[in-house]
Design an enzyme around this catalytic site. Structure first.
Site, PDB file in Angstrom:
ATOM      1  N   ILE A 434       0.805  -1.215   0.000  1.00 52.59           N
ATOM      2  CA  ILE A 434       0.000   0.000   0.000  1.00 52.59           C
ATOM      3  C   ILE A 434       0.844   1.273   0.000  1.00 52.59           C
ATOM      4  O   ILE A 434       0.329   2.364  -0.204  1.00 52.59           O
ATOM      5  CB  ILE A 434      -0.985  -0.011   1.193  1.00 52.59           C
ATOM      6  CG1 ILE A 434      -1.779  -1.326   1.204  1.00 52.59           C
ATOM      7  CG2 ILE A 434      -1.943   1.155   1.166  1.00 52.59           C
ATOM      8  CD1 ILE A 434      -2.555  -1.614  -0.079  1.00 52.59           C
ATOM      9  N   ARG A 518      -3.107  10.136  22.166  1.00 50.14           N
ATOM     10  CA  ARG A 518      -2.660  10.496  20.814  1.00 50.14           C
ATOM     11  C   ARG A 518      -3.188  11.863  20.388  1.00 50.14           C
ATOM     12  O   ARG A 518      -4.386  12.129  20.478  1.00 50.14           O
ATOM     13  CB  ARG A 518      -3.143   9.456  19.810  1.00 50.14           C
ATOM     14  CG  ARG A 518      -2.233   8.276  19.706  1.00 50.14           C
ATOM     15  CD  ARG A 518      -0.995   8.576  18.883  1.00 50.14           C
ATOM     16  NE  ARG A 518      -1.235   8.361  17.477  1.00 50.14           N
ATOM     17  CZ  ARG A 518      -1.065   7.192  16.871  1.00 50.14           C
ATOM     18  NH1 ARG A 518      -0.641   6.141  17.528  1.00 50.14           N
ATOM     19  NH2 ARG A 518      -1.316   7.082  15.591  1.00 50.14           N
ATOM     20  N   ASP A 602      -4.164   7.990  -2.490  1.00 51.29           N
ATOM     21  CA  ASP A 602      -4.827   7.463  -1.290  1.00 51.29           C
ATOM     22  C   ASP A 602      -5.991   8.342  -0.863  1.00 51.29           C
ATOM     23  O   ASP A 602      -5.847   9.557  -0.743  1.00 51.29           O
ATOM     24  CB  ASP A 602      -3.825   7.414  -0.122  1.00 51.29           C
ATOM     25  CG  ASP A 602      -2.747   6.369  -0.324  1.00 51.29           C
ATOM     26  OD1 ASP A 602      -3.047   5.320  -0.907  1.00 51.29           O
ATOM     27  OD2 ASP A 602      -1.601   6.611   0.113  1.00 51.29           O
ATOM     28  N   GLU A 608     -15.161   9.323   5.854  1.00 51.23           N
ATOM     29  CA  GLU A 608     -15.402  10.055   7.097  1.00 51.23           C
ATOM     30  C   GLU A 608     -15.814  11.497   6.852  1.00 51.23           C
ATOM     31  O   GLU A 608     -16.246  12.178   7.768  1.00 51.23           O
ATOM     32  CB  GLU A 608     -14.189   9.963   8.026  1.00 51.23           C
ATOM     33  CG  GLU A 608     -12.968  10.676   7.511  1.00 51.23           C
ATOM     34  CD  GLU A 608     -11.739  10.407   8.373  1.00 51.23           C
ATOM     35  OE1 GLU A 608     -11.447   9.229   8.628  1.00 51.23           O
ATOM     36  OE2 GLU A 608     -11.086  11.371   8.774  1.00 51.23           O
ATOM     37  N   HIS A 644      -6.594   3.913  -2.590  1.00 49.47           N
ATOM     38  CA  HIS A 644      -6.592   3.044  -1.410  1.00 49.47           C
ATOM     39  C   HIS A 644      -7.510   3.624  -0.348  1.00 49.47           C
ATOM     40  O   HIS A 644      -7.543   4.833  -0.150  1.00 49.47           O
ATOM     41  CB  HIS A 644      -5.173   2.904  -0.855  1.00 49.47           C
ATOM     42  CG  HIS A 644      -5.136   2.355   0.531  1.00 49.47           C
ATOM     43  ND1 HIS A 644      -5.429   1.043   0.805  1.00 49.47           N
ATOM     44  CD2 HIS A 644      -4.890   2.935   1.725  1.00 49.47           C
ATOM     45  CE1 HIS A 644      -5.349   0.848   2.113  1.00 49.47           C
ATOM     46  NE2 HIS A 644      -5.033   1.986   2.698  1.00 49.47           N
ATOM     47  N   HIS A 697      -2.745  -4.163  11.354  1.00 52.29           N
ATOM     48  CA  HIS A 697      -2.879  -3.373  12.585  1.00 52.29           C
ATOM     49  C   HIS A 697      -2.317  -4.065  13.819  1.00 52.29           C
ATOM     50  O   HIS A 697      -2.348  -3.503  14.902  1.00 52.29           O
ATOM     51  CB  HIS A 697      -4.340  -2.982  12.796  1.00 52.29           C
ATOM     52  CG  HIS A 697      -4.846  -2.136  11.665  1.00 52.29           C
ATOM     53  ND1 HIS A 697      -5.420  -2.690  10.531  1.00 52.29           N
ATOM     54  CD2 HIS A 697      -4.831  -0.809  11.458  1.00 52.29           C
ATOM     55  CE1 HIS A 697      -5.733  -1.723   9.692  1.00 52.29           C
ATOM     56  NE2 HIS A 697      -5.387  -0.574  10.228  1.00 52.29           N
ATOM     57  N   CYS A 729      -3.275  -2.153   4.517  1.00 52.74           N
ATOM     58  CA  CYS A 729      -2.869  -0.744   4.612  1.00 52.74           C
ATOM     59  C   CYS A 729      -1.353  -0.671   4.554  1.00 52.74           C
ATOM     60  O   CYS A 729      -0.683  -1.686   4.370  1.00 52.74           O
ATOM     61  CB  CYS A 729      -3.409  -0.158   5.928  1.00 52.74           C
ATOM     62  SG  CYS A 729      -3.310   1.647   6.022  1.00 52.74           S
TER      63      CYS A 729
HETATM   64  N1  GLN Z   1       0.225   5.077   1.305  1.00 58.24           N
HETATM   65  C1  GLN Z   1      -0.055   5.214   2.706  1.00 58.24           C
HETATM   66  C2  GLN Z   1       0.825   4.245   3.486  1.00 58.24           C
HETATM   67  O1  GLN Z   1       1.070   3.199   3.017  1.00 58.24           O
HETATM   68  C3  GLN Z   1      -1.508   4.941   3.031  1.00 58.24           C
HETATM   69  C4  GLN Z   1      -1.824   5.184   4.488  1.00 58.24           C
HETATM   70  C5  GLN Z   1      -3.288   5.072   4.838  1.00 58.24           C
HETATM   71  O2  GLN Z   1      -4.075   4.552   4.118  1.00 58.24           O
HETATM   72  N2  GLN Z   1      -3.669   5.560   5.961  1.00 58.24           N
HETATM   73  O3  GLN Z   1       1.266   4.522   4.575  1.00 58.24           O
HETATM   74 ZN    ZN Z   2      -4.805   2.504   4.665  1.00 58.71          ZN
END
Ligand code: GLN
Ligand code: ZN
Length: 758
Positions: A434, A518, A602, A608, A644, A697, A729
């Site tokens: 990604i 955060r 992206d 949101e 993405h 994650h 991701c």
């Molecule tokens: N290109 C970004 C990464 O790989 C995408 C991050 C995201 O979708 N939040 O970090």
């Molecule tokens: Zn992502």
């Protein structure tokens, strides 16, 4: 009629993020619970004093939290899931943080976005037959602590309807609102105790009242407030983030003594509210923007206040921010990264309270006594309106000359895909990632050292090149089909672009709480946006020069950049987004010119941005989609555009996602066990898809069997010539060992399916 100034909530993190530092030190075992509590006390006291000094008449208490105000309400109600092993009684700090962060194998409460903000709350976990009891007296304690310090405050609590509606039922087939009758006694208990402690008013937050409510939900609102009348203090029913709209009549009939309305997000509701809300009850006017950092046009805000005063009989009026100031940074004064001209256009929490007081004082004494603060505000507005820093004629001309064809690729996907296949020469089931690869300790250290001047630019550049080459070699060794450069040069996916675009500014201390400890520091979009020079071309071209495999260019899309910034309020958001879209388009075109055959834009924040009311969705999706397509459509058919998305569910906006017309979309899917694919199948998504098969994650390395099961599931609904294989991701939060092990599995699984397909 009495006119008072009030505040609905102050940011709790502290001007230098003291709370974050204390909480994290406690988690690391470096400070005791007592020391952490001392920091909390110190911050509360400081913020009460600051508000009193500003001249705020009505100061909130219980707006503080060590993690999240929704979690605090859950704790007050004793809504602790069984897995945390809590025995009825009071809830200690450790159970509290376990619920927030999980503990060993025990997962935390789910976390999600607070309405349309970038703040995240912990979702109340509910079950059929659940019982509630007062399990923490922190609400009453905070009130008493303030009283002892000499501040008569108005406690803030989350209302029962909002608390329940934002909750999720994890066992049993019930609607959370079925539990209303069970939580009301605890609310009555809290209100009764507050009254006994001396509180005459309580601010009860019900932001769900600005959303679409079903008849059953409306009935629950009526039942809730009938159940709370006479429990103790007067209630200020507090709504924000939008207009009451069709809920206004319901609200006007509730037996509550006061109502707060948001007149920044929804200025047009003022007349309807004045007509519906009984004259003898308190009305709180949210006229200072609690969501954005712009200095208020006091004259315009005052005009609204005057309209209200003129229309009202006896009931009291409060002048307030539109919502809690939680969503803005603490204090503009300490900013040294912004120039004075720009600072004069801004107001953070402390400055906003001064604005509230100025308006309230003018309202109390009549227009004649307009203070010098009004002149200063007028002057600031005038200087902002006229500033050449904001208005770039070239940007205006470009937008004026823009054509509908700018938002359309030259040919439909079927035609484009033939050219792209010929050019990229990829196998079926192509593998890719990604964008980001691990932001390891050395990467972060090098960036910090370069920022501080301890590492010169040439050395830093050499370091980044080495990191990029290393990432390319590792990808080649793994056998990935489409490579990425790794994003080592980027701090943050929005900041990196904002820093290179005109029209953006960055603060040094402009932090706002995102979740728990955060914080994020959103860029400020203050002027017309354009791209003076290429932003990513060198890195992508460098990476491409190292390998014979195609390298995918990597950009953040216009909607995401908009969504994660403080956006100028002097033109529609759609127009600012369009400007960003053209700037990104320039970058896409330059990448193509540099020979890059695939470019990813992206848009994780697309969903949101959805408005709170369904009726407004179509309008938003239309301009957001157009902006994406403007960014994507400057290239020839043979250049493959990827996008993405992650973080959310996409089922309900599928036609809009398809409408982006990206050649390939990679999308988070593994956490929901590919649930989302049903929507793609049902809708028969026309272009190529890479449903993420590895949930990045957590540090867990998925086994090949698991990856294969998910990919097979995806291949069931996506035709073999349109499926991609990738993680959920970017990998920047992971370490290389997990990344290499997981990608190895991913490539192996893709290879097996590829063989079977050929
Ligand atoms: N290109 C970004 C990464 O790989 C995408 C991050 C995201 O979708 N939040 O970090
Ligand atoms: Zn992502």
């Amino acid at each position: 009629m009495t006119i008072r100034s009030s505040n609905l909530g102050f940011p709790r993190i502290g001007r230098r993020r003291e709370l974050k530092k204390a909480v994290e030190a406690y988690w690391r075992g470096e400070v005791s619970a007592e020391a952490l509590k001392d920091t909390g006390r110190e911050l509360r006291r400081r913020h009460w004093a600051l508000q009193a000094e500003a001249g705020i008449d009505i100061i909130p208490s219980n707006d503080f939290s060590f993690y999240d105000q929704m979690l605090d309400m859950s704790v007050a109600l004793g809504a602790v899931p069984e897995r945390f092993g809590w025995q009825p009684g009071t809830i200690g700090l450790d159970t509290y943080f376990d619920m927030a962060r999980g503990h060993g194998d025990v997962p935390a409460l789910e976390m999600t976005k607070w309405f349309d903000t970038n703040y995240h709350y912990l979702v109340p976990e509910l079950r059929e037959g659940q019982t509630f009891s007062l399990a923490s007296t922190h609400i009453i304690d905070a009130y008493e602590e303030a009283s002892e310090a000499g501040y008569r405050t108005r406690p803030v609590i989350i209302g029962p309807v909002t608390w329940l509606m934002l909750g999720k039922c994890k066992s049993g087939e019930i609607d959370p609102l079925d539990l209303l009758g069970r939580v009301l006694p605890v609310y009555r208990d809290i209100l009764g105790r507050l009254a006994k402690a001396g509180a005459d008013w309580v601010q009860i937050d019900e932001p769900v009242l600005v959303t679409d409510l079903s008849d059953a939900q409306k009935a629950a609102v009526g039942e809730a407030y009938a159940g709370l009348t006479g429990a103790g203090p007067n209630l200020l029913l507090t709504t924000y983030f939008g207009a009451l709209g069709d809920n206004l009549d319901l609200v006007a009939d509730l037996p509550v003594e006061g109502l707060h309305v948001d007149l920044v997000r929804a200025p047009h509701q003022l007349d309807a509210v004045l007509a519906a809300w009984p004259q003898d009850r308190t009305l709180s006017l949210g006229v200072i923007d609690g969501r954005n950092i712009w200095r208020t046009d006091l004259s315009a805000a005052f005009a609204r206040v005057e309209t209200a005063i003129a229309a009202r009989g006896g009931g009291d009026i409060e002048i307030a921010p539109s919502c809690s100031l939680l969503h803005v940074p603490v204090d503009l004064e300490q900013e040294d990264r912004l120039d004075d001209a720009l600072k004069a256009w801004l107001a953070f929490a402390k400055q906003k309270l001064e604005e509230v007081v100025t308006l309230a004082q003018a309202a109390q004494s009549g227009r004649a006594s307009r203070s010098a603060a009004f002149d200063a505000s007028d002057a600031a507005q005038a200087s902002r309106r006229a500033s050449p820093r904001i208005h770039d004629p070239a940007v205006a001309d470009r937008l004026a000359a823009s054509a509908d064809t700018d938002a359309r690729r030259a040919s439909p996907y079927e035609r484009r895909s033939l050219e792209q296949r010929a050019r990229l020469n990829l196998p079926v089931y192509p593998t890719t990632t990604i964008g980001s690869f691990p932001q390891t300790q050395p990467v972060r250290e090098a960036r910090a050292a370069n920022g501080k001047g301890d590492m010169n630019d040439a050395d830093y550049d050499a370091f980044l090149k080495a990191a990029t080459e290393d990432a390319i070699r590792r990808q080649e060794a793994l056998g990935l089909d489409m490579l990425v450069h790794g994003e080592f040069e980027r701090n943050d996916m929005v900041e990196y672009f904002g820093e290179q675009l005109d029209g953006f500014a960055f603060t040094r201390f402009g932090w706002v709480q995102s979740y728990g400890s955060r914080c994020v520091k959103p860029p400020v979009i203050f002027g017309d946006v354009s791209r003076p020079a290429p932003m990513t071309v060198e890195w992508t071209a460098y990476a491409q020069s190292l390998t014979g495999k195609p390298v995918k260019g990597m950009l953040t899309g216009p909607v995401t950049i908009l969504q994660w910034s403080f956006v100028r309020d002097d033109q529609p958001r759609s127009q600012t987004c369009r400007q960003i879209a053209y700037a990104i388009r320039d970058e896409v075109v330059d990448l193509e010119k540099a020979g890059v055959g695939a470019i990813q834009i992206d848009e994780p924040a697309l969903r949101e941005g959805l408005p709170l009311r369904r009726a407004d969705w179509a309008g938003y999706l239309d301009w957001a989609g157009t902006c994406f397509r403007i960014a994507a459509s400057g290239v020839s058919d043979a250049t493959q555009i990827h996008t993405h998305m992650c973080y959310s569910e996409f089922n309900d906006i599928m036609p809009s996602i398809a409408g982006l017309d990206a050649d390939v979309i990679s999308i988070e899917a593994s956490r929901s066990d590919m649930e989302l694919l049903e929507a793609f199948a049902e809708f028969s998504y026309p272009n190529e898809i890479g449903p993420g098969i590895w949930d990045i994650h957590s540090p867990r390395v998925p086994g090949e069997a698991e990856l294969e099961r998910l990919l097979v599931k995806a291949a069931d609904v996506i035709p073999a010539d349109r499926i991609w294989v990738n993680p959920d991701c970017g990998l920047k939060t992971r370490g290389w060992p997990e990344v290499e092990a997981s990608l190895k599995g991913m490539v192996a699984v893709a290879g097996r399916l590829r063989q079977a397909a050929e």
